[in-house]
Scaffold this motif. Sequence first.
Motif, PDB file in Angstrom:
ATOM      1  N   ALA A 174      38.065 -12.263  57.704  1.00 38.62           N
ATOM      2  CA  ALA A 174      38.638 -11.712  56.471  1.00 38.62           C
ATOM      3  C   ALA A 174      39.030 -12.785  55.470  1.00 38.62           C
ATOM      4  CB  ALA A 174      39.843 -10.845  56.815  1.00 38.62           C
ATOM      5  N   ALA A 175      38.343 -13.918  55.469  1.00 40.26           N
ATOM      6  CA  ALA A 175      38.730 -15.019  54.586  1.00 40.26           C
ATOM      7  C   ALA A 175      38.683 -14.626  53.111  1.00 40.26           C
ATOM      8  CB  ALA A 175      37.823 -16.228  54.830  1.00 40.26           C
ATOM      9  N   ASP A 176      37.765 -13.751  52.738  1.00 46.81           N
ATOM     10  CA  ASP A 176      37.625 -13.301  51.345  1.00 46.81           C
ATOM     11  C   ASP A 176      37.970 -11.811  51.301  1.00 46.81           C
ATOM     12  OD1 ASP A 176      36.336 -12.087  48.979  1.00 46.81           O
ATOM     13  OD2 ASP A 176      35.541 -14.092  48.629  1.00 46.81           O
ATOM     14  N   ARG A 177      39.057 -11.472  50.636  1.00 46.83           N
ATOM     15  CA  ARG A 177      39.548 -10.088  50.664  1.00 46.83           C
ATOM     16  C   ARG A 177      38.554  -9.115  50.052  1.00 46.83           C
ATOM     17  NH1 ARG A 177      43.008  -6.270  48.082  1.00 46.83           N
ATOM     18  NH2 ARG A 177      44.597  -5.423  49.521  1.00 46.83           N
ATOM     19  N   ALA A 178      37.968  -9.465  48.928  1.00 44.50           N
ATOM     20  CA  ALA A 178      37.049  -8.543  48.254  1.00 44.50           C
ATOM     21  C   ALA A 178      35.809  -8.278  49.101  1.00 44.50           C
ATOM     22  CB  ALA A 178      36.649  -9.113  46.891  1.00 44.50           C
ATOM     23  N   VAL A 179      35.279  -9.332  49.705  1.00 42.96           N
ATOM     24  CA  VAL A 179      34.100  -9.179  50.554  1.00 42.96           C
ATOM     25  C   VAL A 179      34.445  -8.349  51.787  1.00 42.96           C
ATOM     26  CG1 VAL A 179      32.447 -10.428  51.997  1.00 42.96           C
ATOM     27  CG2 VAL A 179      33.027 -11.306  49.732  1.00 42.96           C
ATOM     28  N   THR A 180      35.617  -8.624  52.383  1.00 43.68           N
ATOM     29  CA  THR A 180      36.057  -7.862  53.552  1.00 43.68           C
ATOM     30  C   THR A 180      36.160  -6.384  53.214  1.00 43.68           C
ATOM     31  OG1 THR A 180      37.315  -9.768  54.342  1.00 43.68           O
ATOM     32  CG2 THR A 180      37.871  -7.621  55.279  1.00 43.68           C
ATOM     33  N   ARG A 181      36.724  -6.087  52.080  1.00 41.75           N
ATOM     34  CA  ARG A 181      36.867  -4.678  51.676  1.00 41.75           C
ATOM     35  C   ARG A 181      35.507  -4.009  51.515  1.00 41.75           C
ATOM     36  NH1 ARG A 181      41.399  -2.310  47.667  1.00 41.75           N
ATOM     37  NH2 ARG A 181      40.871  -0.107  47.890  1.00 41.75           N
ATOM     38  N   ALA A 182      34.541  -4.727  50.965  1.00 43.45           N
ATOM     39  CA  ALA A 182      33.202  -4.156  50.791  1.00 43.45           C
ATOM     40  C   ALA A 182      32.581  -3.813  52.143  1.00 43.45           C
ATOM     41  CB  ALA A 182      32.313  -5.136  50.027  1.00 43.45           C
ATOM     42  N   VAL A 183      32.758  -4.687  53.126  1.00 46.89           N
ATOM     43  CA  VAL A 183      32.228  -4.423  54.467  1.00 46.89           C
ATOM     44  C   VAL A 183      32.918  -3.211  55.083  1.00 46.89           C
ATOM     45  CG1 VAL A 183      32.041  -5.312  56.815  1.00 46.89           C
ATOM     46  CG2 VAL A 183      31.577  -6.814  54.887  1.00 46.89           C
ATOM     47  N   LEU A 184      34.244  -3.163  54.986  1.00 45.48           N
ATOM     48  CA  LEU A 184      35.001  -2.069  55.598  1.00 45.48           C
ATOM     49  C   LEU A 184      34.650  -0.723  54.968  1.00 45.48           C
ATOM     50  CD1 LEU A 184      38.508  -3.801  55.835  1.00 45.48           C
ATOM     51  CD2 LEU A 184      36.870  -3.461  57.696  1.00 45.48           C
ATOM     52  N   GLU A 185      34.500  -0.706  53.651  1.00 44.60           N
ATOM     53  CA  GLU A 185      34.164   0.550  52.966  1.00 44.60           C
ATOM     54  C   GLU A 185      32.780   1.040  53.375  1.00 44.60           C
ATOM     55  OE1 GLU A 185      34.752  -0.513  48.888  1.00 44.60           O
ATOM     56  OE2 GLU A 185      36.877   0.079  48.899  1.00 44.60           O
ATOM     57  N   ALA A 186      31.830   0.113  53.512  1.00 45.35           N
ATOM     58  CA  ALA A 186      30.483   0.503  53.935  1.00 45.35           C
ATOM     59  C   ALA A 186      30.492   1.034  55.363  1.00 45.35           C
ATOM     60  CB  ALA A 186      29.533  -0.683  53.813  1.00 45.35           C
ATOM     61  N   LEU A 187      31.269   0.383  56.239  1.00 46.45           N
ATOM     62  CA  LEU A 187      31.369   0.845  57.624  1.00 46.45           C
ATOM     63  C   LEU A 187      32.011   2.221  57.707  1.00 46.45           C
ATOM     64  CD1 LEU A 187      32.457  -2.417  59.488  1.00 46.45           C
ATOM     65  CD2 LEU A 187      30.426  -1.052  59.996  1.00 46.45           C
TER      66      LEU A 187
END
Length: 343
Positions: A174-187
Amino acid sequence: TAAHPVAMKTATILRQYLSDTTLVYGGVYRSYAAKSVLHQNPAIDIIVHGEGEATAVDLANALLGGRSLAEVKGITWRQGDSLCTNPPRPPIANLDRFRPGWELVDWPAYRLFGQRAAGMQFSRGCTLRCIYCGQWSFWRRWRHRSPQKFVDELEALVTEYGVRFVWLADENFAADRAVTRAVLEALAERRLDLSLNLNMTAADVVRDAELLPLYKRAGIDNIIMGIETVDDATVEMVRKNNPFTVSKQAVRLLRQHNIVSFVNIIDGLEDESWSTLWRTFKGVFELDADVINACYITPHFWTKTGRSVQPAQIIDANLARWTYRNQVIGTPQLAPWQLFLAV
């Protein structure tokens, strides 16, 4: 590191039966110990430094095409009786260029928690620079795959191979919050019914407090946090970002969202005594994580911690035991059996 002795035995046996085959060896430990490995084991022909994907393809093409190995970046190799180390290969900028060969896996052999399981990476590297860690300098900088392609691959693991559990090997997911959020939303949108296990810092758990319901909907059931110590001065000394109050807050936030907190504690980051061990013992109870993974400091020689250790301090030089489960550095104030019992 701990796998090195058995890998060398394997290479020696392979050489007996495959005398004309080129044996190539890679990984973290060998990237830093390339010349000593080649000196010690004549069965090995070439060491690959760092990430292996692009180098493996380039190396295979050079061997097949009769090109000089001097043209292949990121290797140490034999030239007659000499050892040559070529210039390093830059880190892979686009991690989506390469993928695991899932179709080659013997899937019934891979299970975790009673379910068919896979290990994979979304990102490589870490934004932290902890003094005992042997990983961040290997990957050199933090990079991540395309969130969409990553989730596509997870979906393929579920639908094509029946995988139910995935252990994400990222050092710092989760080093990059925006990228992490994109992954979580897709999942969460795919509803894959996967159980996911990942590594992140306690500070990032606290940072993402309002996103934790999304973490759970995405299938994140277990989060490993490298707390390492309950002493704030030691946290600062090893260059972590989780003072004890943050670590406690992270554990409580995860429990509120039914996510298992799996916490690493490293004994030996400081000169251990009965008083430091008692402090850690009390701190662990106050932390109240779901799982405590008690480790011993392991002094990889390419880290700041490893460079500060003197040979006389090593009480177990057998690399096969450098698994974080065994004490390998002596503690002046405690006999090994005393530290063992305390841990």
